[in-house]
Design a protein around this motif. Structure first.
Motif, short mmCIF file in Angstrom:
data_model
loop_
_atom_site.label_atom_id
_atom_site.label_comp_id
_atom_site.label_asym_id
_atom_site.label_seq_id
_atom_site.Cartn_x
_atom_site.Cartn_y
_atom_site.Cartn_z
N LYS A 215 -78.86 -32.61 -74.44
CA LYS A 215 -79.10 -33.69 -73.25
C LYS A 215 -77.25 -33.78 -72.88
N ASN A 216 -77.30 -34.03 -71.63
CA ASN A 216 -75.79 -33.94 -71.24
C ASN A 216 -74.91 -35.49 -71.53
N PHE A 217 -74.69 -35.43 -72.83
CA PHE A 217 -73.83 -36.65 -73.17
C PHE A 217 -72.44 -36.47 -72.62
N GLN A 249 -71.46 -42.37 -70.94
CA GLN A 249 -72.95 -42.37 -70.86
C GLN A 249 -73.40 -41.35 -72.05
N CYS A 251 -76.48 -40.76 -72.95
CA CYS A 251 -77.60 -40.28 -72.43
C CYS A 251 -78.73 -40.07 -73.68
#
Length: 513
Positions: A215-217, A249, A251
């Motif tokens: 995930k695009n953390f 964020q 995510c």
């Protein structure tokens, strides 16, 4: 032709005037001196030897030594010279001897007694000397060099402080790394981290449906350099590079998962720059604390700078602490000079290793700040705490924080002590004046608090107390036990004793066995 004719007529007139000129008589005073000198030159041989010995020993500006006897004859011979006292102040019973005891004010030809004349010589001589006693009267007593005997500041001459200051500058140039080199290493490491996080963003956007894509953390990430490399306190062979990745964020990605992904990416893509990339998940191996119960961070070794690199994720209080120290550095340049020497001294003497029960670098710097606050060199900067438990403040949460340090720069002008004098007094303060049983170092208040007021001895022994300025309930040196505290205090006394005796800063910073 007319001018030549006139000159020929004037020459006889000038010659006539010169012949008629009468020479004035010799002054009576000069004739008396000549007659006296003639009488002395024709006196007896014994009188001549006595006169020449007097002139050679007292009035002559040429140094006469025993080696002059090899030229033979005359008043140069040693037997013809009067035994005058060889001392800069012509004090009775005091011969000036260039040996260790004379240099230290021990007096005489290596004796341990200090006479009254020696004390006067110590005050007036140009050679730097220190009062070897503990501030008391040394007349007629044997001098000692024990650490426990020094309870007050030594009387170091101004020449001694100048010598210490010059050696400090030489040491700083030896142990320091140029700001250009530090900045170049910072930018290179930051660029490597930026490429990895940027690739994560593009990978997440192109393979959002893939189960293997993380995930695009890293959305909206930025990288902040902090620590000693950011506030000009970098020490060669000891300091490291610290970076904080701020990801507002995450995510849904946990802190540990994000750190694990960064570790694998660094091992795979940055082999040419880094080695020994590892994940630190144990608090006993971490010097960065457990902000929000997240201990994990990255530690790796940079091949180019030959230094360690620590990468943390969303550890905002450490950014604030670094900026807080940088603000003090901008107020007075003596702070950075003192900190570099003290940090190097502590690492060389093996008392600056928080993982092994001694001081952390941050705690040591706070001790320097608190000492300079007591000397009215540094002010007390205001701290606005958003969260008392986490220590969040504008120093760590706002990049456009405007801490008005310009108004504090005039504060430093109230104390014009050189950095050499401040270093000596720093070692003296924490070696003899600071009460480790009752006092607490508090940069937040600019004073020294009491353990009883903070109730730090209720839940367990706090041998050395350095208050965290962003969280007053935290003791940054709670890991120091009784044995290490005694060793730290003895190192302060040892450094002060050496500076008072010989002014040797390199001996102070000698590597401990």
């Amino acid at each position: 032709q007319q001018q030549y004719f006139n000159n020929q007529q004037q020459q006889p007139q000038a010659q006539a005037q010169a012949q008629s000129y009468n020479v004035p008589p010799t002054p009576q005073g000069y004739r008396n001196r000549v007659s006296t000198s003639y009488a002395l030159n024709h006196s007896s041989s014994a009188d001549e030897h006595q006169l020449q010995a007097h002139l050679s020993g007292v009035n002559c500006m040429t140094p006469r030594q025993a080696a002059a006897a090899q030229f033979g004859g005359g008043y140069h011979h040693q037997s013809h010279m009067t035994n005058y006292a060889k001392t800069t102040t012509a004090l009775p019973d005091k011969r000036f001897v260039w040996n260790a005891n004379s240099q230290r004010g021990g007096g005489g030809n290596g004796g341990g007694k200090v006479s009254k004349g020696a004390g006067q010589l110590q005050q007036h001589a140009q050679t730097p000397r220190a009062d070897r006693g503990g501030g008391g009267n040394t007349t007629g007593t044997t001098t000692t060099t024990t650490l426990t005997s020094r309870s007050s500041a030594a009387d170091i001459t101004n020449v001694g402080y100048v010598y210490i200051g010059s050696r400090m500058s030489q040491l700083i140039s030896h142990i320091g790394l140029s700001e250009r080199d530090v900045r170049a290493h910072q930018q290179r490491i930051e660029h490597c981290l930026y490429e990895i996080l940027s690739s994560l963003q593009s990978q997440s956007q192109s393979q959002s449906a893939s189960a293997q894509a993380p995930k695009n953390f890293a959305a909206g990430f930025d990288i902040i350099a902090y620590g000693s490399a950011a506030h000009k306190l970098f020490i060669k062979n000891y300091s490291d590079f610290d970076f904080c990745i701020r990801c507002p964020q995450m995510c849904g990605v946990s802190h540990r998962e994000a750190i694990e992904f960064l570790v694998s990416a660094l091992r795979r893509r940055c082999r040419a720059d880094f080695e020994r990339v590892e994940l630190i998940a144990d608090l006993s191996r971490s010097v960065h604390g457990d902000y929000l119960h997240d201990v994990e961070h990255i530690r790796m070794f940079d091949k180019h700078s030959k230094r360690s690199v620590d990468v943390v994720l969303n550890n905002l209080p450490e950014i604030g602490s670094s900026r807080f120290i940088a603000a003090y550095d901008s107020i007075d340049p003596r702070f950075a000079l003192l900190c570099r020497v003290v940090k190097y001294w502590a690492r060389q003497r093996r008392i600056a290793d928080a993982l092994h029960g001694t001081l952390s670098t941050y705690a040591l710097v706070l001790m320097v700040i608190n000492f300079l606050q007591s000397r009215r060199v540094l002010p007390t900067l205001a701290i606005m705490i958003f969260d008392g438990k986490t220590g969040l403040s504008p120093w760590s949460t706002k990049d456009d924080y405007q801490i008005n340090v310009q108004k504090y720069k005039d504060f430093a002008s109230k104390n014009e002590e050189p950095h050499s004098r401040l270093l000596v007094n720093f070692f003296h303060f924490y070696g003899f004046k600071f009460d480790y049983n009752t006092d607490v170092v508090s940069v937040r208040t600019g004073t020294y608090l009491l353990k009883s007021d903070k109730k730090w001895n209720v839940d367990g022994p706090h041998y050395l107390c350095v208050e965290n300025p962003f969280n007053s309930k935290v003791n940054l040196t709670a890991n120091v036990d009784c044995g290490n505290l005694n060793r730290i205090a003895n190192e302060f006394r040892r450094a002060y004793s050496i500076l008072c005796d010989s002014f040797k800063i390199y001996e102070v910073c000698k590597l401990a066995e």
